[in-house]
Design a protein around this motif. Structure first.
Motif, PDB file in Angstrom:
ATOM      1  N   ASN A 256       0.983  -1.306   0.188  1.00 21.67           N
ATOM      2  CA  ASN A 256      -0.166  -0.440   0.059  1.00 21.67           C
ATOM      3  C   ASN A 256       1.231   1.126   0.239  1.00 21.67           C
ATOM      4  OD1 ASN A 256      -2.187  -1.395  -0.069  1.00 21.67           O
ATOM      5  ND2 ASN A 256      -2.607  -1.171   2.138  1.00 21.67           N
ATOM      6  N   ALA A 257       1.703   1.639   0.922  1.00 21.96           N
ATOM      7  CA  ALA A 257       2.795   2.211   1.130  1.00 21.96           C
ATOM      8  C   ALA A 257       3.323   3.026  -0.629  1.00 21.96           C
ATOM      9  CB  ALA A 257       3.622   1.841   1.796  1.00 21.96           C
ATOM     10  N   PHE A 258       3.935   1.378  -1.081  1.00 19.56           N
ATOM     11  CA  PHE A 258       4.366   1.362  -2.534  1.00 19.56           C
ATOM     12  C   PHE A 258       4.077   2.279  -3.184  1.00 19.56           C
ATOM     13  CE2 PHE A 258       5.614   0.315  -6.510  1.00 19.56           C
ATOM     14  CZ  PHE A 258       7.701   0.249  -6.600  1.00 19.56           C
ATOM     15  N   ASP A 259       2.449   1.251  -3.854  1.00 18.38           N
ATOM     16  CA  ASP A 259       1.730   1.803  -4.325  1.00 18.38           C
ATOM     17  C   ASP A 259       1.147   3.935  -4.123  1.00 18.38           C
ATOM     18  OD1 ASP A 259       1.708  -0.622  -5.662  1.00 18.38           O
ATOM     19  OD2 ASP A 259       0.364  -0.735  -4.653  1.00 18.38           O
ATOM     20  N   LEU A 261       3.028   5.954  -3.279  1.00 17.58           N
ATOM     21  CA  LEU A 261       3.768   6.697  -2.948  1.00 17.58           C
ATOM     22  C   LEU A 261       4.510   6.416  -4.869  1.00 17.58           C
ATOM     23  CD1 LEU A 261       6.577   6.099  -0.612  1.00 17.58           C
ATOM     24  CD2 LEU A 261       5.498   8.200  -0.724  1.00 17.58           C
ATOM     25  N   TYR A 262       4.247   5.477  -5.026  1.00 14.76           N
ATOM     26  CA  TYR A 262       4.342   5.137  -6.360  1.00 14.76           C
ATOM     27  C   TYR A 262       3.995   5.845  -7.225  1.00 14.76           C
ATOM     28  CZ  TYR A 262       5.260   2.885 -11.099  1.00 14.76           C
ATOM     29  OH  TYR A 262       5.742   2.135 -12.466  1.00 14.76           O
ATOM     30  N   ALA A 263       2.325   5.927  -7.481  1.00 15.82           N
ATOM     31  CA  ALA A 263       1.402   7.089  -7.615  1.00 15.82           C
ATOM     32  C   ALA A 263       1.131   9.103  -7.691  1.00 15.82           C
ATOM     33  CB  ALA A 263       0.065   6.745  -7.720  1.00 15.82           C
ATOM     34  N   GLU A 264       2.350   9.013  -6.443  1.00 14.43           N
ATOM     35  CA  GLU A 264       2.540  10.141  -6.600  1.00 14.43           C
ATOM     36  C   GLU A 264       3.409  10.478  -7.704  1.00 14.43           C
ATOM     37  OE1 GLU A 264       2.916  11.484  -2.412  1.00 14.43           O
ATOM     38  OE2 GLU A 264       0.728  11.147  -2.197  1.00 14.43           O
ATOM     39  N   GLY A 265       4.822   9.730  -7.257  1.00 14.02           N
ATOM     40  CA  GLY A 265       5.761   9.870  -8.913  1.00 14.02           C
ATOM     41  C   GLY A 265       4.956   9.874 -10.236  1.00 14.02           C
ATOM     42  N   GLU A 266       4.316   8.816 -10.361  1.00 12.08           N
ATOM     43  CA  GLU A 266       3.839   9.457 -12.066  1.00 12.08           C
ATOM     44  C   GLU A 266       3.312  10.438 -11.828  1.00 12.08           C
ATOM     45  OE1 GLU A 266       2.011   5.197 -13.585  1.00 12.08           O
ATOM     46  OE2 GLU A 266       0.889   5.320 -11.619  1.00 12.08           O
ATOM     47  N   MET A 272      10.735   8.988  -1.934  1.00 14.53           N
ATOM     48  CA  MET A 272      11.027   7.670  -1.518  1.00 14.53           C
ATOM     49  C   MET A 272      10.492   7.071  -0.292  1.00 14.53           C
ATOM     50  SD  MET A 272      14.723   9.188   1.552  1.00 14.53           S
ATOM     51  CE  MET A 272      14.696   7.587   1.884  1.00 14.53           C
ATOM     52  N   MET A 273      11.222   5.173  -0.298  1.00 12.91           N
ATOM     53  CA  MET A 273      10.082   4.932   0.455  1.00 12.91           C
ATOM     54  C   MET A 273      11.414   3.854   1.084  1.00 12.91           C
ATOM     55  SD  MET A 273       8.046   1.370  -0.121  1.00 12.91           S
ATOM     56  CE  MET A 273       7.415   0.249   0.965  1.00 12.91           C
ATOM     57  N   THR A 274      11.046   3.692   2.781  1.00 13.70           N
ATOM     58  CA  THR A 274      12.404   2.926   3.357  1.00 13.70           C
ATOM     59  C   THR A 274      11.367   1.888   3.905  1.00 13.70           C
ATOM     60  OG1 THR A 274      13.548   5.073   3.964  1.00 13.70           O
ATOM     61  CG2 THR A 274      13.994   3.295   5.942  1.00 13.70           C
ATOM     62  N   VAL A 275      12.140   0.633   3.683  1.00 16.76           N
ATOM     63  CA  VAL A 275      11.828  -0.510   3.951  1.00 16.76           C
ATOM     64  C   VAL A 275      12.792  -0.836   5.114  1.00 16.76           C
ATOM     65  CG1 VAL A 275      10.995  -2.912   4.299  1.00 16.76           C
ATOM     66  CG2 VAL A 275      10.396  -0.930   2.262  1.00 16.76           C
ATOM     67  N   GLY A 276      12.603  -0.885   6.337  1.00 16.96           N
ATOM     68  CA  GLY A 276      13.221  -0.695   7.855  1.00 16.96           C
ATOM     69  C   GLY A 276      13.293  -2.608   8.259  1.00 16.96           C
ATOM     70  N   LEU A 277      14.603  -3.292   8.263  1.00 13.00           N
ATOM     71  CA  LEU A 277      14.137  -4.706   8.271  1.00 13.00           C
ATOM     72  C   LEU A 277      15.525  -5.596   9.472  1.00 13.00           C
ATOM     73  CD1 LEU A 277      14.987  -5.323   4.229  1.00 13.00           C
ATOM     74  CD2 LEU A 277      12.797  -6.035   6.261  1.00 13.00           C
ATOM     75  N   VAL A 295       9.411  -7.615  -3.331  1.00 11.71           N
ATOM     76  CA  VAL A 295      10.750  -7.755  -3.357  1.00 11.71           C
ATOM     77  C   VAL A 295      10.119  -7.472  -4.531  1.00 11.71           C
ATOM     78  CG1 VAL A 295      13.249  -8.540  -4.564  1.00 11.71           C
ATOM     79  CG2 VAL A 295      12.628  -7.760  -2.045  1.00 11.71           C
ATOM     80  N   GLU A 296       9.540  -9.172  -4.720  1.00 13.77           N
ATOM     81  CA  GLU A 296       9.039  -9.465  -6.610  1.00 13.77           C
ATOM     82  C   GLU A 296       8.217  -8.508  -6.966  1.00 13.77           C
ATOM     83  OE1 GLU A 296       8.405 -13.305  -5.548  1.00 13.77           O
ATOM     84  OE2 GLU A 296      10.167 -14.236  -5.317  1.00 13.77           O
ATOM     85  N   TYR A 297       7.180  -8.144  -6.424  1.00 14.16           N
ATOM     86  CA  TYR A 297       6.023  -7.469  -6.966  1.00 14.16           C
ATOM     87  C   TYR A 297       6.910  -5.877  -7.221  1.00 14.16           C
ATOM     88  CZ  TYR A 297       2.571  -4.054  -6.324  1.00 14.16           C
ATOM     89  OH  TYR A 297       1.438  -3.143  -6.457  1.00 14.16           O
TER      90      TYR A 297
END
Length: 331
Positions: A256-259, A261-266, A272-277, A295-297
């Motif tokens: 959801n976060a990626f989608d 932010l990706y739409a805002e980029g479009e 930028m999106m950070t994923v903490g692991l 990752v595959e998505y």
């Protein structure tokens, strides 16, 4: 302003509620005109946590599967083994995943932790990943004296430079002191090293500059570039009461976060999106599948730049060099 901060003007920073405002940051372009920059961060803490072996007088209780009260003045072998899973198995599972997909990550390296397994840093350098600082040990620093914290910052930089061949370009404490925001760049300058970015902030979806409190009277201030970290897109929430109850929830949140932010980029406003692991958390097989699926998505999406935090910072600095009093002002 509280008296404690008024007495130390070099360490006090005003709050900024406005940020980039309604219009947001305009004119930012990621490499190859990417719609989004994604930063994967691996926190390497195993061996830097509290332990009677390190003179702490108690076992670690933070971010554990079975977090009970600490053992005082005695070893807690079960707790130690939870952390050892991260360094023995979890890290290498993550390492293989990102190398398979040719995605570069940033290693938040606790110096005392990676000293125990130096090949972790060696392999990160060999494969092009970014080794950044997550402090000398994985502790609370809020009650450190200024002199002690300064000493530990220096020890951390020296240790990681010895292991990687370069001083870490970025710094993230997580549990810093009220003095940290000033002390870290100060110590870097004293050592003749360059601090490219710092990440003890969660305040935005893009980097921004701050004026350093200790540079008010300087004729040529350098500021400090803040590259925001993330607590929401972070696997530590598997171990918090208000966090993820199952791996699918983690995957859904990341997607959801990626989608979004990706739409805002479009739409012309790339973020930028950070994923903490964490090795011992997402590195467990039952949770790892959620990260693998994410990752595959994103690997199938066009216009995605998976980058280290230093790459993101350098890209930003090229377009928006520091200018006193400005979050980001284009050349």
């Amino acid at each position: 302003m509280p008296e404690a901060y008024a007495a130390h003007p070099d360490y006090g920073y005003d709050r900024d509620f406005r940020g980039y405002g309604e219009a947001g940051l305009r004119g930012l372009k990621w490499r190859n005109d990417a719609k989004i920059a994604v930063s994967f961060v691996i926190n390497y803490e195993e061996g830097g946590e509290r332990s009677v072996l390190c003179g702490d007088g108690q076992s670690e209780t933070n971010l554990r599967e079975n977090a009970g009260p600490p053992r005082i003045n005695e070893r807690h072998y079960n707790a130690e083994s939870e952390f050892e899973y991260g360094s023995r198995a979890g890290f290498w599972r993550l390492f293989r995943l990102f190398n398979k997909h040719e995605m570069k990550f940033t290693l938040y390296a606790v110096a005392c932790a990676v000293q125990e397994v130096p090949e972790v840093v060696t392999r990160c350098v060999e494969t092009g990943h970014d080794v950044a600082s997550h402090a000398y040990r994985w502790l609370e620093y809020h009650d450190f004296s200024i002199d002690k914290e300064r000493e530990w910052i220096k020890k951390c930089v020296e240790s990681l430079k010895k292991l990687s061949g370069y001083a870490p370009k970025g710094w993230y404490y997580g549990r810093g002191s009220p003095h940290s925001r000033t002390l870290v760049p100060q110590v870097y300058e004293e050592m003749g090293e360059e601090l490219v970015w710092a990440s003890d902030t969660y305040a935005d979806d893009v980097p921004y500059w701050i004026d350093r409190a200790d540079e008010k009277q300087k004729s040529s201030p350098t500021g400090c570039l803040m590259v925001p970290y993330s607590y929401d897109c972070n696997d530590f929430k598997f171990h918090s009461a208000n966090g993820f109850r199952d791996p699918q929830g983690f995957y859904n949140h990341l997607k959801n976060a990626f989608d979004m932010l990706y739409a805002e980029g479009e739409e012309g406003a790339p973020k930028m999106m950070t994923v903490g692991l964490h090795n011992r958390i997402i590195g467990r097989p039952g949770r790892f599948k959620a990260l693998q699926d994410f990752v595959e998505y994103i690997s199938k999406k066009e216009g995605v730049w998976v980058a280290t935090r230093t790459e993101i910072a350098e890209c930003f600095r090229e377009q928006f060099p520091y200018q006193k009093g400005s979050l980001a002002k284009a050349k």
